[in-house]
Design a protein around this motif. Structure first.
Motif, PDB file in Angstrom:
ATOM      1  N   PRO A 196       2.365  43.492  25.278  1.00  8.59           N
ATOM      2  CA  PRO A 196       2.517  42.677  24.050  1.00  8.59           C
ATOM      3  C   PRO A 196       3.582  43.254  23.118  1.00  8.59           C
ATOM      4  O   PRO A 196       4.252  42.504  22.407  1.00  8.59           O
ATOM      5  CB  PRO A 196       1.129  42.740  23.410  1.00  8.59           C
ATOM      6  CG  PRO A 196       0.190  43.009  24.550  1.00  8.59           C
ATOM      7  CD  PRO A 196       0.959  43.872  25.512  1.00  8.59           C
ATOM      8  N   ALA A 197       3.775  44.577  23.153  1.00  6.70           N
ATOM      9  CA  ALA A 197       4.743  45.197  22.248  1.00  6.70           C
ATOM     10  C   ALA A 197       6.183  44.846  22.630  1.00  6.70           C
ATOM     11  O   ALA A 197       7.103  45.053  21.846  1.00  6.70           O
ATOM     12  CB  ALA A 197       4.554  46.710  22.237  1.00  6.70           C
ATOM     13  N   ASP A 198       6.375  44.347  23.842  1.00  7.76           N
ATOM     14  CA  ASP A 198       7.731  44.034  24.297  1.00  7.76           C
ATOM     15  C   ASP A 198       8.137  42.592  24.017  1.00  7.76           C
ATOM     16  O   ASP A 198       9.219  42.167  24.426  1.00  7.76           O
ATOM     17  CB  ASP A 198       7.846  44.291  25.804  1.00  7.76           C
ATOM     18  CG  ASP A 198       7.644  45.763  26.136  1.00  7.76           C
ATOM     19  OD1 ASP A 198       8.293  46.596  25.476  1.00  7.76           O
ATOM     20  OD2 ASP A 198       6.831  46.064  27.027  1.00  7.76           O
ATOM     21  N   ILE A 199       7.289  41.841  23.375  1.00  6.98           N
ATOM     22  CA  ILE A 199       7.607  40.432  23.126  1.00  6.98           C
ATOM     23  C   ILE A 199       8.711  40.316  22.077  1.00  6.98           C
ATOM     24  O   ILE A 199       8.603  40.846  20.971  1.00  6.98           O
ATOM     25  CB  ILE A 199       6.338  39.662  22.689  1.00  6.98           C
ATOM     26  CG1 ILE A 199       5.336  39.634  23.843  1.00  6.98           C
ATOM     27  CG2 ILE A 199       6.697  38.252  22.239  1.00  6.98           C
ATOM     28  CD1 ILE A 199       3.986  39.074  23.474  1.00  6.98           C
ATOM     29  N   GLU A 250       9.549  33.504  15.827  1.00  8.43           N
ATOM     30  CA  GLU A 250      10.092  32.257  16.342  1.00  8.43           C
ATOM     31  C   GLU A 250       9.190  31.672  17.423  1.00  8.43           C
ATOM     32  O   GLU A 250       8.958  30.464  17.480  1.00  8.43           O
ATOM     33  CB  GLU A 250      11.472  32.520  16.934  1.00  8.43           C
ATOM     34  CG  GLU A 250      12.529  31.660  16.320  1.00  8.43           C
ATOM     35  CD  GLU A 250      13.915  32.159  16.660  1.00  8.43           C
ATOM     36  OE1 GLU A 250      14.055  33.309  17.143  1.00  8.43           O
ATOM     37  OE2 GLU A 250      14.851  31.392  16.442  1.00  8.43           O
ATOM     38  N   LEU A 251       8.659  32.556  18.276  1.00  6.59           N
ATOM     39  CA  LEU A 251       7.759  32.083  19.327  1.00  6.59           C
ATOM     40  C   LEU A 251       6.549  31.392  18.714  1.00  6.59           C
ATOM     41  O   LEU A 251       6.083  30.363  19.204  1.00  6.59           O
ATOM     42  CB  LEU A 251       7.300  33.253  20.203  1.00  6.59           C
ATOM     43  CG  LEU A 251       8.258  33.684  21.314  1.00  6.59           C
ATOM     44  CD1 LEU A 251       7.826  35.026  21.896  1.00  6.59           C
ATOM     45  CD2 LEU A 251       8.343  32.632  22.406  1.00  6.59           C
ATOM     46  N   ALA A 299      20.054  28.150  24.331  1.00  6.42           N
ATOM     47  CA  ALA A 299      19.770  26.908  25.056  1.00  6.42           C
ATOM     48  C   ALA A 299      18.589  26.194  24.416  1.00  6.42           C
ATOM     49  O   ALA A 299      18.611  24.975  24.224  1.00  6.42           O
ATOM     50  CB  ALA A 299      19.478  27.218  26.521  1.00  6.42           C
ATOM     51  N   LEU A 300      17.561  26.982  24.038  1.00  2.87           N
ATOM     52  CA  LEU A 300      16.399  26.387  23.377  1.00  2.87           C
ATOM     53  C   LEU A 300      16.786  25.725  22.059  1.00  2.87           C
ATOM     54  O   LEU A 300      16.357  24.621  21.752  1.00  2.87           O
ATOM     55  CB  LEU A 300      15.355  27.469  23.107  1.00  2.87           C
ATOM     56  CG  LEU A 300      14.142  27.455  24.032  1.00  2.87           C
ATOM     57  CD1 LEU A 300      13.307  28.696  23.824  1.00  2.87           C
ATOM     58  CD2 LEU A 300      13.294  26.196  23.804  1.00  2.87           C
ATOM     59  N   TYR A 301      17.629  26.426  21.286  1.00 11.22           N
ATOM     60  CA  TYR A 301      18.087  25.835  20.019  1.00 11.22           C
ATOM     61  C   TYR A 301      18.732  24.482  20.279  1.00 11.22           C
ATOM     62  O   TYR A 301      18.486  23.509  19.574  1.00 11.22           O
ATOM     63  CB  TYR A 301      19.116  26.749  19.334  1.00 11.22           C
ATOM     64  CG  TYR A 301      18.545  28.012  18.730  1.00 11.22           C
ATOM     65  CD1 TYR A 301      17.340  28.009  18.049  1.00 11.22           C
ATOM     66  CD2 TYR A 301      19.255  29.206  18.801  1.00 11.22           C
ATOM     67  CE1 TYR A 301      16.843  29.178  17.471  1.00 11.22           C
ATOM     68  CE2 TYR A 301      18.780  30.376  18.232  1.00 11.22           C
ATOM     69  CZ  TYR A 301      17.566  30.355  17.574  1.00 11.22           C
ATOM     70  OH  TYR A 301      17.081  31.505  17.007  1.00 11.22           O
ATOM     71  N   GLN A 302      19.588  24.436  21.306  1.00 12.63           N
ATOM     72  CA  GLN A 302      20.298  23.187  21.573  1.00 12.63           C
ATOM     73  C   GLN A 302      19.369  22.095  22.094  1.00 12.63           C
ATOM     74  O   GLN A 302      19.506  20.933  21.725  1.00 12.63           O
ATOM     75  CB  GLN A 302      21.424  23.433  22.579  1.00 12.63           C
ATOM     76  CG  GLN A 302      22.776  23.236  21.942  1.00 12.63           C
ATOM     77  CD  GLN A 302      23.932  23.439  22.901  1.00 12.63           C
ATOM     78  OE1 GLN A 302      23.796  23.332  24.118  1.00 12.63           O
ATOM     79  NE2 GLN A 302      25.082  23.725  22.338  1.00 12.63           N
ATOM     80  N   LEU A 303      18.417  22.496  22.929  1.00 13.88           N
ATOM     81  CA  LEU A 303      17.452  21.514  23.438  1.00 13.88           C
ATOM     82  C   LEU A 303      16.658  20.914  22.282  1.00 13.88           C
ATOM     83  O   LEU A 303      16.457  19.708  22.207  1.00 13.88           O
ATOM     84  CB  LEU A 303      16.480  22.191  24.416  1.00 13.88           C
ATOM     85  CG  LEU A 303      17.037  22.591  25.781  1.00 13.88           C
ATOM     86  CD1 LEU A 303      16.086  23.560  26.476  1.00 13.88           C
ATOM     87  CD2 LEU A 303      17.254  21.354  26.641  1.00 13.88           C
ATOM     88  N   LEU A 304      16.231  21.789  21.376  1.00 14.58           N
ATOM     89  CA  LEU A 304      15.400  21.310  20.270  1.00 14.58           C
ATOM     90  C   LEU A 304      16.212  20.479  19.283  1.00 14.58           C
ATOM     91  O   LEU A 304      15.693  19.555  18.664  1.00 14.58           O
ATOM     92  CB  LEU A 304      14.719  22.491  19.566  1.00 14.58           C
ATOM     93  CG  LEU A 304      13.717  23.253  20.455  1.00 14.58           C
ATOM     94  CD1 LEU A 304      13.157  24.464  19.722  1.00 14.58           C
ATOM     95  CD2 LEU A 304      12.582  22.339  20.921  1.00 14.58           C
ATOM     96  N   GLY A 332      11.168  39.468  29.762  1.00 18.60           N
ATOM     97  CA  GLY A 332      11.636  40.542  28.878  1.00 18.60           C
ATOM     98  C   GLY A 332      12.823  40.138  28.022  1.00 18.60           C
ATOM     99  O   GLY A 332      12.827  39.107  27.349  1.00 18.60           O
ATOM    100  N   ILE A 333      13.888  40.933  28.095  1.00 19.18           N
ATOM    101  CA  ILE A 333      15.089  40.695  27.316  1.00 19.18           C
ATOM    102  C   ILE A 333      15.814  39.417  27.778  1.00 19.18           C
ATOM    103  O   ILE A 333      16.697  38.898  27.102  1.00 19.18           O
ATOM    104  CB  ILE A 333      16.015  41.941  27.409  1.00 19.18           C
ATOM    105  CG1 ILE A 333      17.259  41.843  26.520  1.00 19.18           C
ATOM    106  CG2 ILE A 333      16.464  42.185  28.829  1.00 19.18           C
ATOM    107  CD1 ILE A 333      17.025  42.310  25.128  1.00 19.18           C
ATOM    108  N   GLY A 334      15.397  38.899  28.934  1.00 22.09           N
ATOM    109  CA  GLY A 334      15.980  37.665  29.471  1.00 22.09           C
ATOM    110  C   GLY A 334      15.812  36.472  28.545  1.00 22.09           C
ATOM    111  O   GLY A 334      16.471  35.439  28.720  1.00 22.09           O
ATOM    112  N   LEU A 335      14.942  36.593  27.555  1.00 25.33           N
ATOM    113  CA  LEU A 335      14.785  35.483  26.599  1.00 25.33           C
ATOM    114  C   LEU A 335      16.014  35.358  25.696  1.00 25.33           C
ATOM    115  O   LEU A 335      16.335  34.272  25.222  1.00 25.33           O
ATOM    116  CB  LEU A 335      13.523  35.705  25.747  1.00 25.33           C
ATOM    117  CG  LEU A 335      13.166  34.608  24.743  1.00 25.33           C
ATOM    118  CD1 LEU A 335      12.971  33.253  25.437  1.00 25.33           C
ATOM    119  CD2 LEU A 335      11.894  34.969  23.962  1.00 25.33           C
TER     120      LEU A 335
END
Ligand code: SF4
Ligand code: SF4
Lengths: 276, 388
Positions: free
Chosen positions: A150-153, A158-159, A127-132, A118-121
């Motif tokens: 699906p509505a909660d994505i 970006e995904l 962190a993903l930005y830095q990894l990439l 959920g909102i945990g993303l």
């Protein structure tokens, strides 16, 4: 560094964007000439609305762009409901950044698996930005993301972009499918057994509701990931964020200064105790 | 506080005690000390030794506090009351900042904490330890509470080596008293013997030495220092309570699910008295206050307690809804998690939480019960063996 940890600095709203039915993202710029707020992925700020109140919210933006402060949150109380209604050029108070974040640098050389619910993303996105941005330093990078429907994505565009990258493995699942959803159905932990990473050389970063994190750890452990390579981001009531108010204590830890991100082996004895 | 050692103890006659007040006032200090009010000894402004609790002592037990007349004229012949010095160093209510609305936003003005020089008279050894413990909380982490720091730097501590323990004292168990070892500017031991009434004075800092130099002190004779030592040895033998701290952290970490927590929860009213009187409890909450016009807001920091339901509130519920988990949180914090957080126990054995608990819940008794519950089954097993 902040001038005084207890006194908010004024920031100005650039825009507020709705992400899902109950989540939104705010972009802020400094209002007093203090141009940037350098932060580490996983850190959070205390956001204050004049006359309404203050809440801790993790930073969801790019650490390489500290001039814009990005926060994604859910409407859960008075303060976040009022934030949802902010307009460009409205003012907000910011204290921070606080806390210890994700072990992005420490994970160099290993595979990285990110598990978000959920909102945990939101706190994991920096962190993903830095990894990439330093992609060559890592082995496989895997993002496993689960939401209720699906509505909660979150961060859909970006995904999709990440999904199309050949150097990033993205798997999304929903608890309940609706409409024309063609993807995975099931809780996020069901993605773990077949996710492509080497369990003996993997750092896992996990954020979501506590139950979800508990089951995620179980699945990661089953795959053979060492408990000291699993990191979780914890949440508790917080008033000061500087280690003075005592509210965020979780056993011997203070979520605000020892966390919010913790190595799981440190949390393990606490997470099994009720009403900790 | 800069240490100033190798200074020989000296003597201040009881009749000259007021000169200490004078010396402090001359140096610009506000003087705060013990005084009798509403049947208890509390800390407040004092102008001379006449304001001190001369000839009073306190009788304390679980849920009980009573002042009674002494049969001598001891100035500091009591133990500790409901107040602690945190009232001055970490006040119950502090304004952190004020904000004013302006076009397109608001201005925030941090509170300018202009702290007065303040002298604390009669700081007990347990209380000195409590102050050092709060120093770690507010000045020893990644962030420093600058207002606390300012108050602390402007404090002059006149310690008092206890001549009287109360029924709820257990500083000996916690290794925090009854003698003040460090962290004071001046330390006094009150001696009443053979018709003499005087204080043995030790100097603990440069500032302390400066104040001492302004007093008509005479060198202490070996007999005087011996008398002072007898005072503390005797007090040490009067402890009303005791607590076995052997491996206490591990003990409590092993016992989060002990049934004793349910038992104490049946008695605990979650009234938070214990946390308010405790000299080390530091938790606060914030209150954002807006005036009627909506143009002006301010943030207040207020003492809070882990015994309230709101304390752990998040996402529509409390993390610790039961009295069981709240008492457990408090006691485990005091005696166990504190050690991991700040390198020492969070309890200095002052006994206030026992005395001021309306139902007399006793931290030493609760710790003992948990320890016993581990020993009891083993003892029972042993008895079985012996029975064969
Ligand atoms: S826990 Fe009780 S005995 Fe220990 S320092 Fe606090 S009030 Fe005193
Ligand atoms: S232990 Fe006693 S003083 Fe503390 S909350 Fe419970 S009833 Fe109140």
């Amino acid at each position: 560094m902040m001038t005084h940890p207890m006194v908010p600095d004024p920031w100005r709203v650039q825009r507020v964007r709705r992400d899902t039915a109950d989540t939104f993202t705010m972009e802020l710029e400094s209002a007093n000439g203090k141009h940037s707020l350098a932060f580490a992925p996983g850190q959070f700020n205390m956001l204050y609305l004049f006359g309404v109140g203050e809440v801790p919210i993790s930073i969801s933006g790019d650490p390489a762009k500290p001039g814009t402060l990005v926060h994604t949150t859910r409407e859960v109380g008075t303060v976040t409901r009022a934030m949802r209604k902010l307009k460009p050029s409205d003012c907000m108070g910011v204290r921070g950044p606080f806390g210890v974040g994700w072990p992005v640098t420490e994970a160099r050389g290993a595979d990285v698996v990110i598990v978000a619910g959920g909102i945990g993303l939101a706190p994991l996105r920096p962190a993903l930005y830095q990894l990439l941005a330093a992609r060559n330093y890592y082995g496989k990078v895997v993002l496993l993301y689960g939401t209720r429907t699906p509505a909660d994505i979150l961060f859909r565009k970006e995904l999709q972009n990440w999904h199309s990258r050949f150097d990033l493995e993205v798997h999304v699942t929903v608890d309940r499918a609706m409409g024309n959803w063609r993807g995975n159905v099931g809780v996020v932990t069901t993605l773990i057994p077949r996710a492509p990473f080497d369990p003996h050389s993997t750092v896992a970063m996990v954020c979501g509701p506590e139950v979800m994190m508990r089951f995620t750890v179980q699945e990661l452990e089953k795959r053979g990931v060492a408990l000291e390579n699993i990191y979780l981001s914890m949440e508790r009531n917080m008033k000061c964020a500087a280690g003075f108010c005592g509210h965020c204590q979780y056993g011997p830890t203070f979520i605000c200064k020892d966390g919010p991100v913790f190595r799981y082996d440190r949390l393990q004895p606490l997470m099994t105790v009720r009403e900790m | 506080m800069e240490e100033a050692k190798n200074l020989n103890p000296s003597i201040l006659q009881r009749s000259q005690l007021d000169l200490l007040f004078g010396a402090l006032a001359e140096r610009g200090y506000r003087v705060v000390g013990p005084t009798v009010r509403d049947g208890a000894i509390v800390y407040d402004d004092v102008r001379s030794s006449a304001d001190l609790p001369v000839g009073w002592k306190d009788e304390q037990d679980g849920g009980k506090y009573r002042l009674v007349r002494r049969d001598d004229q001891a100035v500091f012949g009591y133990a500790v009351g409901p107040h602690s010095w945190k009232r001055f160093l970490h006040p119950p209510l502090v304004r952190l900042w004020q904000a004013t609305r302006k076009s397109g936003g608001f201005d925030v003005a941090a509170e300018q904490h202009e702290q007065r020089l303040t002298a604390f008279i009669g700081v007990r050894a347990c209380e000195l330890n409590a102050i050092q413990i709060q120093d770690k909380v507010f000045m020893g982490g990644p962030h420093v509470d600058s207002a606390y720091k300012a108050r602390r730097e402007r404090a002059f501590l006149v310690a008092l080596n206890c001549g009287q323990a109360s029924g709820t004292c257990f500083c000996v168990s916690m290794n925090t008293g009854p003698k003040a070892e460090r962290g004071f500017d001046l330390a006094l031991t009150e001696v009443l013997e053979d018709g003499r009434h005087y204080f043995v004075v030790e100097v603990g800092s440069e500032t302390g030495a400066e104040v001492a130099n302004a007093l008509p002190l005479s060198p202490a004779k070996p007999a005087d220092t011996a008398a002072a030592e007898r005072v503390v040895t005797q007090t040490a033998s009067q402890m009303g309570r005791s607590l076995d701290t052997t491996d206490i952290k591990e003990l409590l970490y092993r016992n989060y699910e002990n049934r004793r927590w349910d038992e104490v929860a049946n008695r605990c009213l979650t009234c938070a008295n214990c946390t308010m009187v405790c000299p080390t409890c530091f938790c606060t909450t914030i209150d954002d206050v807006t005036d009627l016009t909506g143009e002006h807001a301010e943030r207040q920091q207020k003492w809070d307690s882990c015994f309230t339901m709101d304390f752990s509130y998040i996402h529509g519920g409390s993390i610790r809804p039961s009295a069981r988990s709240r008492y457990r949180q408090w006691m485990t914090h005091k005696l166990a998690t504190w050690i991991d957080q700040f390198g020492s126990s969070g309890c200095v054995g002052c006994g206030r939480c026992i005395t001021w608990c309306p139902v007399g819940i006793d931290i030493t008794e609760e710790a003992r019960a948990i320890r016993q519950s581990e020993i009891a089954p083993q003892a029972a097993a042993k008895e079985d063996e012996n029975g064969d």
